[in-house]
Design an enzyme around this catalytic site. Structure first.
Site, PDB file in Angstrom:
ATOM      1  N   HIS A  73     -18.331   2.404  51.574  1.00 55.66           N
ATOM      2  CA  HIS A  73     -17.070   1.725  51.280  1.00 55.66           C
ATOM      3  C   HIS A  73     -16.651   1.912  49.820  1.00 55.66           C
ATOM      4  CE1 HIS A  73     -16.119  -0.986  54.855  1.00 55.66           C
ATOM      5  NE2 HIS A  73     -17.117  -0.221  55.245  1.00 55.66           N
ATOM      6  N   ASP A  74     -17.610   2.168  48.946  1.00 51.77           N
ATOM      7  CA  ASP A  74     -17.274   2.463  47.559  1.00 51.77           C
ATOM      8  C   ASP A  74     -16.713   3.879  47.432  1.00 51.77           C
ATOM      9  OD1 ASP A  74     -17.154   1.994  44.714  1.00 51.77           O
ATOM     10  OD2 ASP A  74     -18.964   3.224  44.509  1.00 51.77           O
ATOM     11  N   VAL A  77     -13.067   5.138  48.917  1.00 51.40           N
ATOM     12  CA  VAL A  77     -11.797   4.629  48.377  1.00 51.40           C
ATOM     13  C   VAL A  77     -11.439   5.285  47.040  1.00 51.40           C
ATOM     14  CG1 VAL A  77     -10.528   2.565  47.652  1.00 51.40           C
ATOM     15  CG2 VAL A  77     -12.053   2.457  49.617  1.00 51.40           C
ATOM     16  N   SER A  83     -16.491   0.683  41.989  1.00 51.55           N
ATOM     17  CA  SER A  83     -15.326  -0.215  41.943  1.00 51.55           C
ATOM     18  C   SER A  83     -15.337  -1.252  43.056  1.00 51.55           C
ATOM     19  CB  SER A  83     -14.021   0.592  41.986  1.00 51.55           C
ATOM     20  OG  SER A  83     -13.977   1.444  43.113  1.00 51.55           O
ATOM     21  N   GLU A  92     -10.837  -4.333  45.484  1.00 51.62           N
ATOM     22  CA  GLU A  92     -11.270  -3.716  46.741  1.00 51.62           C
ATOM     23  C   GLU A  92     -12.121  -4.689  47.550  1.00 51.62           C
ATOM     24  OE1 GLU A  92     -13.222   0.093  46.152  1.00 51.62           O
ATOM     25  OE2 GLU A  92     -11.947   0.493  44.435  1.00 51.62           O
ATOM     26  N   HIS A 196     -25.406   4.633  61.223  1.00 51.91           N
ATOM     27  CA  HIS A 196     -25.387   3.510  62.156  1.00 51.91           C
ATOM     28  C   HIS A 196     -26.678   3.399  62.958  1.00 51.91           C
ATOM     29  CE1 HIS A 196     -20.697   3.219  62.188  1.00 51.91           C
ATOM     30  NE2 HIS A 196     -21.249   2.715  61.108  1.00 51.91           N
TER      31      HIS A 196
END
Length: 330
Positions: A73-74, A77, A83, A92, A196
């Protein structure tokens, strides 16, 4: 005498210039990532992060999956610049897509230790990459040598999340477009989805595969899900389940990083739609089948793709900063 002094001074300057040249050549370039970036400035950085991840995981077995998801996820983006770790309104981290993220305190704990031993030296971005790398290895996955030297970003905006984030309802075309925009290939898509094999997902992330009955129960409507697995998910995510209810991404070996994820896809037990589609699309199915048969092949490919993921949009040299705290922008 003056001639002798002049000769000595001239030789001294030559020797000094040579020493400076040697030092410059032996010091990692600030504009590039390097596996030995901290070999002189903070030689214990990897040991400190590894021990922090291990200690946290011994207390909470969900930490490895959370750290791996946090890195994705870092990087997806603003690039791998830490961030996503910044707290505050409009960051975020405040976007609904990131509300379920966890493991922040592990990165912050490692940062505090590193600020004690090597103040102002190690970026939050590098700590997060190392933590995610160690999370994989400590759950049975491959050991990966990652290049370091990232610097932290100071811009963290919620408005940047949705246009860049992968959605669990995406088709292969949509997934491929998003990955390609980040410099990743179709193979990277299949390989990195293997993350996953550990971790869990909230019920609302796969609610599109179910329908709520008049009695409030969840009824499977996606025929691509194996019947017994679908019924099990419906029970776990029943009407009386809380919003925080989660289900393991891998129903067979949820806390072990292995190739079971790919076997699950072929058995129609992919939890998310964005998982299941990989086993039905001709462009990705053959890779899913290959990884289901060979864990060694998956691990080798994972090491390469992980390095590519952790190198997306990195800031080096003067392009970023070394934040004092990972949860703040300074």
């Amino acid at each position: 005498m003056k001639l002798h002094q002049s000769f000595l001074l001239s030789n001294f300057k030559l020797i000094l210039s040579a020493l400076i040249a040697v030092l410059l050549l032996s010091t990692p370039s600030a504009s590039q990532l390097s596996s030995d970036f901290y070999s002189l400035s903070c030689p214990n950085v990897e040991l400190i992060v590894r021990d922090t991840v291990r200690s946290a995981s011994e207390i909470d077995s969900t930490i490895p999956g959370k750290l791996l998801r946090l890195l994705f996820h870092d990087c997806i983006v603003e690039g791998c610049d830490g961030s996503v770790l910044i707290e505050g309104n409009g960051t975020e981290r405040s976007d609904p897509a990131n509300k379920s993220l966890g493991g922040f305190y592990v990165v912050e704990s490692a940062k505090r230790l590193l600020e004690f031993w090597c103040p102002g030296t190690v970026s939050c971005a590098d700590i997060l990459v190392l933590a995610a790398r160690d999370a994989v290895e400590q759950t049975g996955g491959p050991s990966v040598e990652v290049p370091l030297g990232r610097r932290d970003g100071v811009v963290s905006s919620a408005s940047n999340v949705r246009p860049n984030m992968v959605d669990t309802t995406f088709s292969v075309d949509q997934l491929a477009q998003r990955f390609t925009s980040k410099g990743l290939s179709m193979d990277d898509l299949v390989i990195l989805s293997g993350a996953h094999t550990i971790g869990s997902s909230h019920c609302n992330t796969f609610s599109d595969r179910f329908q709520q009955s008049s009695g409030g129960n969840m009824v499977p409507i996606d025929n691509t899900l194996e019947k017994n697995y679908a019924e099990e998910l419906a029970r776990k995510c029943s009407a009386d389940a809380s919003d925080s209810t989660t289900v393991s991404n891998d129903p067979v070996s949820p806390f072990k990083f292995d190739n079971q994820y790919y076997g699950n896809l072929l058995a129609n037990k992919g939890l998310l739609n964005s998982d299941s589609v990989l086993a039905t699309d001709a462009r990705t199915k053959s890779k899913v089948e290959a990884f289901s048969k060979s864990e060694d092949s998956f691990f080798t490919s994972w090491a390469e793709s992980f390095v590519r993921l952790s190198s997306i949009g990195v800031k080096t040299g003067n392009a970023g900063v070394i934040r004092f705290s990972c949860t703040s922008g300074i």
